[in-house]
Scaffold this active site. Structure first.
Site, short mmCIF file in Angstrom:
data_model
loop_
_atom_site.label_atom_id
_atom_site.label_comp_id
_atom_site.label_asym_id
_atom_site.label_seq_id
_atom_site.Cartn_x
_atom_site.Cartn_y
_atom_site.Cartn_z
N ASP A 200 -11.46 73.01 63.42
CA ASP A 200 -11.60 72.83 61.98
C ASP A 200 -10.27 73.05 61.28
O ASP A 200 -9.55 74.00 61.59
CB ASP A 200 -12.63 73.87 61.49
CG ASP A 200 -13.07 73.64 60.07
OD1 ASP A 200 -13.54 72.53 59.77
OD2 ASP A 200 -12.95 74.57 59.25
N GLU A 242 -9.52 68.23 63.42
CA GLU A 242 -9.59 67.70 62.07
C GLU A 242 -8.23 67.97 61.43
O GLU A 242 -7.88 69.12 61.19
CB GLU A 242 -10.69 68.41 61.28
CG GLU A 242 -10.77 67.93 59.85
CD GLU A 242 -11.51 68.91 58.93
OE1 GLU A 242 -12.16 68.44 58.00
OE2 GLU A 242 -11.40 70.13 59.12
#
Ligand code: GLC
Ligand code: CA
Length: 545
Positions: A200, A242
Site C-alpha cells: 500500500d 501501489e
C-alpha cells in the site's frame, strides 16, 4: 517457458468481510472464503489479493492497522488463515495480502505508547514536529474528507504527520527499527505461506518526511533492501505496489537503474487505467495506443498489473481537465458518482449502462493488454454499486451469491447492505443464476480466462500496437513471445468495421479465432477482417515452431 508465476497470473482482489459469511454474524470471514475457493478455482483465478486482514478499528476499511501480526477476530483466527492458505494452495491458488506499513491506526499500541511519553521506545517510530508545519494543508490524499497532513496531538503536545486520514499516523521510515520491523512483518506472513504482498502507498512509505518540505526526499534504496530480504526468505514471493506517481518516476520503483529488476516486481498501471477509461468514454482507442507507446521500458522481470476497477475510486487525476470532464460526462455525470474531485466511485457495469457487449469489450481489452490482469470481486458477474453509501463504500457491497435473502452473503444482518436495485441487485445479478447459464457474463469470464491461459504471450511477452489503417474505433494489437503470437482486435465504438490486416498475413500459420464476441467468417488472407461494433477478436496468429 517463463518460470515467473506472476507474469501469467490472474489476480482476484477481494475483501474478506464482504465476500462470504459463514457464521451468520453479518461479516464475511475466512471460513466463508474457504467455502468459495471452488468457485474461484473454476473461474480460473490463480492468485487472490486480500484487502487488509489485520485487527483494525475499521475507520478506513482495514487500512488502519492495529496489529500487524494477527487476523482481525471478526474474520477468524490465524489458524483459519493458515487453513485458507493450505486449501487455496491445493487448488493452485496463491494468496497475497495487503501490506499497509506507511502508517498504523492511531489505536496501535506503538502509537499509543509513542504519544504517551518522550521516553517511549516507540516515540521515534512516528513523525513529529514541535510547531505547526507550514505545509500542513498540502498533500492530502482525500480532499474533502481530510483537512491537513499534520495534526496536533494533545497528549504528546506535538504535531504528527499523516499522509492519509488523521487517525493514520505515518511511520518514520528513517528509523532503522521501523525498517527492521517492516521486514519482520513480511517475514511473519511469508513464513505462514503467503505468496507476496500488495504494498500500500509505496511512494509514501519511503518518504523521509521533513516538516515544511512538501517534496521530502524518498529513500528508494529501502525498496532494494526490502526486495532482497523478501526474496531471500521466499524465492518466488512477489511485491505488487501501489505507486501512483508521475510517469518519469515509475521505473525507479522497478529497479535502481543498473538494468535489473531489483526493487518491486509489479506495479499497478494507473496510467493505463486512466487512458483505458478515457478510450472507452471516447469510443476511440487513441489514448490506449498512446499509453502503449509511452510505456517506459521495464527491466526484465518487471511487470505491469492492469485493472479496470479496484476497491478505490477510479483515479482520473493524471488526465487533463478536459479529458477528465469527458469521462465524468460519460461515466459519472452526477456529482454523487464522483469523489475527491478526481475520481468515480462506481463499478464498471453501471458505468457502462449494463451493456453486456461493452463489458466484454472492456474486460477483453484489459486482459489482453500487457501485464498481469487484476479483477475486483463481483465484476465477473457485473455487480452494481450503492451510491447511497459514503465515499468508496459504494463499491464495497457484499458479494451476490444467489437470490436467497441478502444475496446469500449472510443469514444475519449484513455489514453493508446488499445491492437490491432492479438492474444490478442480487435478484437479477448473482453467481448461482449465472453459473447455470452458459451465456452469462460469469460463463464468459470463465471462458475468457481459460483462453488467456492458452496465450502466455500476453503476460510474459511484448505488447505492441499494430499500425494498420484501421477504422476510427478499432484497436489492433499483438502479443509476442517465444511461445508465438496473438493478434487482437477491439472495436470500441458502435459501428461495424472491416480491417485490412494483409500486412501481417505473411506471419500467419494456421491462424484462427480463439475467442470473439461472435462467430466470424474464415480469416482468409486477412485482407478484409470484419469486426462488429463493440466486438473483439483474439486471433492465434502462430505458435512457435
Ligand atoms: C491506499 C488504499 C486505500 C487506503 C489508503 C490508505 O490508497 O488503496 O484504500 O485508504 O491507501 O491506506
Ligand atoms: Ca462471519
Amino acid at each position: 517457458m517463463s518460470d515467473r508465476w506472476y507474469q501469467k497470473a490472474v489476480v482476484y482482489c477481494l475483501d474478506i468481510d464482504t465476500y462470504a459469511d459463514s457464521n451468520g454474524d453479518g461479516i464475511g470471514d475466512i471460513r466463508g472464503l474457504i467455502g468459495r475457493l471452488d468457485y474461484l478455482a473454476r473461474l480460473g483465478v490463480t492468485c487472490l489479493w486480500l484487502n487488509p486482514i489485520h485487527p483494525t478499528p475499521g475507520r478506513d476499511d482495514g487500512y488502519d492497522v492495529e496489529d500487524f501480526y494477527n487476523v482481525d477476530p471478526r474474520l477468524g483466527t490465524l489458524g483459519d488463515f493458515a487453513e485458507l492458505l493450505h486449501q487455496a494452495g491445493n487448488l493452485g491458488i496463491k494468496v497475497i495480502i495487503d501490506l499497509v506499513v506507511n502508517h498504523t491506526s492511531d489505536q496501535h499500541p506503538w502509537f499509543q505508547s509513542a504519544r504517551s511519553s518522550p521516553d517511549s521506545p516507540y516515540r521515534d517510530w512516528y513523525v513529529w514536529a514541535d510547531s505547526a508545519p507550514p505545509d500542513r494543508h498540502q498533500g492530502m490524499v482525500f480532499p474533502g474528507e481530510q483537512g491537513e497532513t499534520w495534526s496536533f496531538d494533545r497528549t504528546a503536545k506535538l504535531w504528527y504527520y499523516h499522509r492519509f486520514y488523521k487517525f493514520q499516523p505515518d511511520l518514520n521510515i528513517k528509523n532503522p527499527e521501523v525498517r527492521e520491523e517492516i521486514k519482520k512483518i513480511c517475514a511473519f506472513w511469508l513464513q505462514l505461506g503467503v505468496a507476496g504482498f500488495r504494498m500500500d502507498a509505496v511512494p509514501f512509505i519511503i518518504e523521509e518526511t521533513e516538516p515544511g518540505n512538501p517534496n521530502s526526499p524518498k529513500d528508494m534504496d529501502y525498496l532494494t533492501d526490502l526486495r532482497q530480504f523478501v526474496q531471500w526468505r521466499k524465492g518466488d514471493a512477489v511485491l505488487l505496489a501501489e505507486a501512483n506517481v508521475e510517469p518519469d518516476q515509475l521505473v525507479t520503483f522497478f529497479g535502481d537503474g543498473a538494468g535489473s529488476n531489483n526493487r518491486i516486481h509489479m506495479l499497478f498501471d494507473f496510467m493505463l487505467n486512466g487512458q483505458l477509461v478515457l478510450a472507452l468514454a471516447r469510443q476511440n482507442p487513441e489514448p490506449v495506443i498512446q499509453a502503449l507507446r509511452e510505456t517506459p521500458k521495464l527491466p526484465p522481470g518487471g511487470q505491469w498489473a492492469t485493472f479496470l476497477r479496484n476497491h478505490d475510486e477510479i483515479d482520473l487525476s493524471r488526465l487533463t481537465a478536459d479529458q477528465r470532464d469527458q469521462v465524468f460526462a460519460e461515466f459519472g455525470p452526477d456529482e454523487n458518482m464522483q469523489l475527491y474531485g478526481r475520481g468515480i466511485r462506481r463499478r464498471l457495469a453501471p458505468m457502462l449502462g449494463g451493456d453486456r457487449r461493452r463489458l466484454e469489450l472492456a474486460y477483453s481489452l484489459q486482459f489482453t493488454l500487457r501485464g498481469t490482469p487484476v479483477l475486483r470481486y463481483g465484476e465477473e458477474i457485473g455487480m452494481g454499486d450503492d451510491l447511497s453509501l459514503e465515499g468508496r463504500d459504494a463499491i464495497r457491497t457484499p458479494m451476490q451469491w444467489s437470490d436467497l435473502p441478502n444475496g446469500g452473503f449472510t443469514s444475519g444482518d449484513p455489514i453493508r447492505p446488499v445491492v437490491t436495485d432492479d438492474q444490478f441487485g442480487f435478484h437479477a445479478v448473482n453467481v448461482t443464476r449465472q453459473r447455470h447459464d452458459p451465456t452469462s457474463l460469469l460463463s464468459w469470464f470463465e471462458r475468457m480466462i481459460r483462453t488467456l491461459r492458452e496465450a502466455p504471450e500476453v503476460g510474459a511477452g511484448t505488447c505492441t500496437h499494430v499500425d494498420v489503417p484501421a477504422p476510427e474505433g478499432v484497436l489492433v494489437h499483438r502479443a509476442d513471445d517465444h511461445t508465438g503470437t496473438m493478434l487482437f482486435l477491439h472495436n470500441l465504438c458502435t459501428k461495424d468495421a472491416v480491417v485490412d490486416l494483409s500486412s501481417v498475413y505473411a506471419e500467419a500459420e494456421f491462424p484462427n479465432d480463439v475467442l470473439a464476441d461472435r462467430e466470424y467468417p474464415d480469416l482468409g488472407k486477412f485482407a478484409e477482417v470484419p469486426i462488429a461494433g463493440y466486438g473483439y477478436r483474439w486471433i492465434r496468429l502462430r505458435r512457435s515452431s
